[in-house]
Design an enzyme around this catalytic site. Structure first.
Site, short mmCIF file in Angstrom:
data_model
loop_
_atom_site.label_atom_id
_atom_site.label_comp_id
_atom_site.label_asym_id
_atom_site.label_seq_id
_atom_site.Cartn_x
_atom_site.Cartn_y
_atom_site.Cartn_z
N ASN A 177 38.67 36.31 42.66
CA ASN A 177 38.94 35.21 41.60
C ASN A 177 37.98 33.76 41.96
O ASN A 177 38.01 32.76 41.02
CB ASN A 177 40.20 34.35 42.01
CG ASN A 177 41.37 35.47 41.24
OD1 ASN A 177 41.02 36.26 40.26
ND2 ASN A 177 42.60 35.22 41.88
N HIS A 186 34.91 40.96 27.30
CA HIS A 186 33.55 40.72 27.86
C HIS A 186 32.46 40.76 26.68
O HIS A 186 31.37 40.69 26.64
CB HIS A 186 33.21 41.97 28.54
CG HIS A 186 33.88 41.96 29.86
ND1 HIS A 186 33.64 43.16 30.64
CD2 HIS A 186 34.49 41.16 30.46
CE1 HIS A 186 34.14 42.92 31.82
NE2 HIS A 186 34.98 41.57 31.66
N HIS A 211 43.49 37.48 34.81
CA HIS A 211 43.69 37.35 36.25
C HIS A 211 45.02 36.75 36.56
O HIS A 211 45.77 37.33 37.68
CB HIS A 211 42.51 36.61 36.88
CG HIS A 211 41.24 37.28 36.98
ND1 HIS A 211 40.52 37.16 38.05
CD2 HIS A 211 40.40 37.79 35.98
CE1 HIS A 211 39.33 37.82 37.90
NE2 HIS A 211 39.37 38.13 36.90
N ARG A 247 39.51 34.86 30.61
CA ARG A 247 39.55 35.50 31.93
C ARG A 247 40.87 34.93 32.86
O ARG A 247 41.38 35.79 33.48
CB ARG A 247 38.22 35.25 32.44
CG ARG A 247 37.96 36.16 33.89
CD ARG A 247 36.55 36.23 33.89
NE ARG A 247 36.37 36.98 35.27
CZ ARG A 247 35.66 36.53 36.36
NH1 ARG A 247 35.22 35.40 36.34
NH2 ARG A 247 35.32 37.37 37.19
#
Length: 326
Positions: free
Chosen positions: A94, A194, A66, A62
């Site tokens: 975040n 995910h 990001h 992740r």
């Protein structure tokens, strides 16, 4: 063509040129002479961290996403805020990034520095660590292009509008991905992140209790799954309670994610819409039964993501530590 359209096209062409010029300088053997063992060093550091906690895997994956979606893959998300600057990592979008992702990269950087001082960027270490956690959780390996430099700025304001949200539909998601040169197939492939890890109750409360009207459940949710989620995330529960992203194989990176979508078990609206929208459903259906097709698409999507907005050559620098500018 109107002057505003011509200007917009010109801006797009300049951005596209910068995108490809930077990415063209990336190559898998970039450190063959300056730090030939870098992949082995990072892999060992990541494996040790993963052995300590599984959260290492979803947190690192992740973190990479990001980072790349905001100002490109330059490790700017790693920077700590200072009294004079609120950095990316402290933007509301975040704040849920797990600390284990940051810790993984920092430890890998420290290990690399012992053998290759000031040779390898934090951005490249994050890219390598991401590939390694995917493999550690059962995903396919892929070659990582290297040669990124670390960014020289990190501001919370730069995050605005550049990260997908759990509530968004396919048009909104496509628009965000399109801004960085990624297409709908890339979106559907990268959503497989995910397949591992967890989220929090506050991201699903509306789907469970207030979908368009009080007490209504999102009709795209599998009813049995919705009841299970209600037990984990009842009304007025602590919003920080963690729930698995994948109810079937939460610790395995696999195509179960797409099978879940077929069954109405996508945790977020932004997950389930990949199946409910007819434009993306065929790909979901294909990857739910064909792991090879998914693996090839995911490798391509990760490579494209890793090229977004990279700094190469004389741009940027190589940080001494990943969480602070030199």
């Amino acid at each position: 063509m109107g002057s505003s359209k011509v200007f917009a096209l010109a801006v797009f062409c300049v951005l596209a040129l910068n995108f490809y010029v930077g990415s063209a300088q990336l190559k898998t053997d970039f450190y063959s002479k300056s730090c030939p063992n870098v992949e082995k060093i990072v892999k060992q550091a990541v494996a040790l961290k993963f052995k300590q906690t599984f959260v290492t895997a979803p947190a690192t994956l992740r973190l990479f996403f990001h980072d790349c979606m905001v100002n490109g893959c330059d490790a700017s998300v790693m920077i700590q805020s200072t009294p004079g600057n609120k950095a990316e990592k402290d933007h509301p979008d975040n704040l849920s990034l797990a600390g284990d992702g940051f810790d993984t990269v920092n430890k890998a950087k420290a290990a690399v520095e012992k053998q290759c001082k000031n040779k390898v960027s934090c951005a490249d270490i994050l890219a390598l660590a991401t590939r390694d956690v995917i493999v550690l959780t059962g995903g396919q390996s892929y070659p990582v292009e290297l040669g990124r430099r670390d960014g020289l700025k990190s501001t919370a304001a730069s995050v605005n509008g550049n990260l997908p949200k759990p509530t968004q539909n396919l048009n909104q998601l496509n628009a965000i991905f399109r801004k960085v040169g990624l297409d709908q197939n890339d979106l559907v492939a990268l959503s497989a992140a995910h397949s591992i890890g967890f989220s929090h109750c506050n991201h699903v409360q509306k789907r469970l209790f207030n979908w368009n009207s009080p007490s209504k459940v999102d009709p795209t949710l599998n009813k049995v799954y919705a009841d299970q989620l209600k037990q984990q995330c009842p009304r007025n529960v602590d919003p920080r309670i963690a729930i698995n992203m994948d109810p079937a194989t939460p610790k395995k990176f696999d195509i179960q994610y797409y099978k879940n979508l077929q069954q109405g078990k996508g945790l977020f609206t932004s997950d389930q819409v990949l199946f409910t929208d007819s434009r993306s459903r065929p790909v979901v259906d294909d990857w739910a039964k064909n792991a090879n097709n998914f693996n090839q698409a995911f490798k391509l999507a990760m490579t494209k993501l890793g090229r977004v907005g990279v700094l190469t050559g004389s741009k940027g620098n190589i940080r001494r530590v990943c969480d602070a500018f030199n």
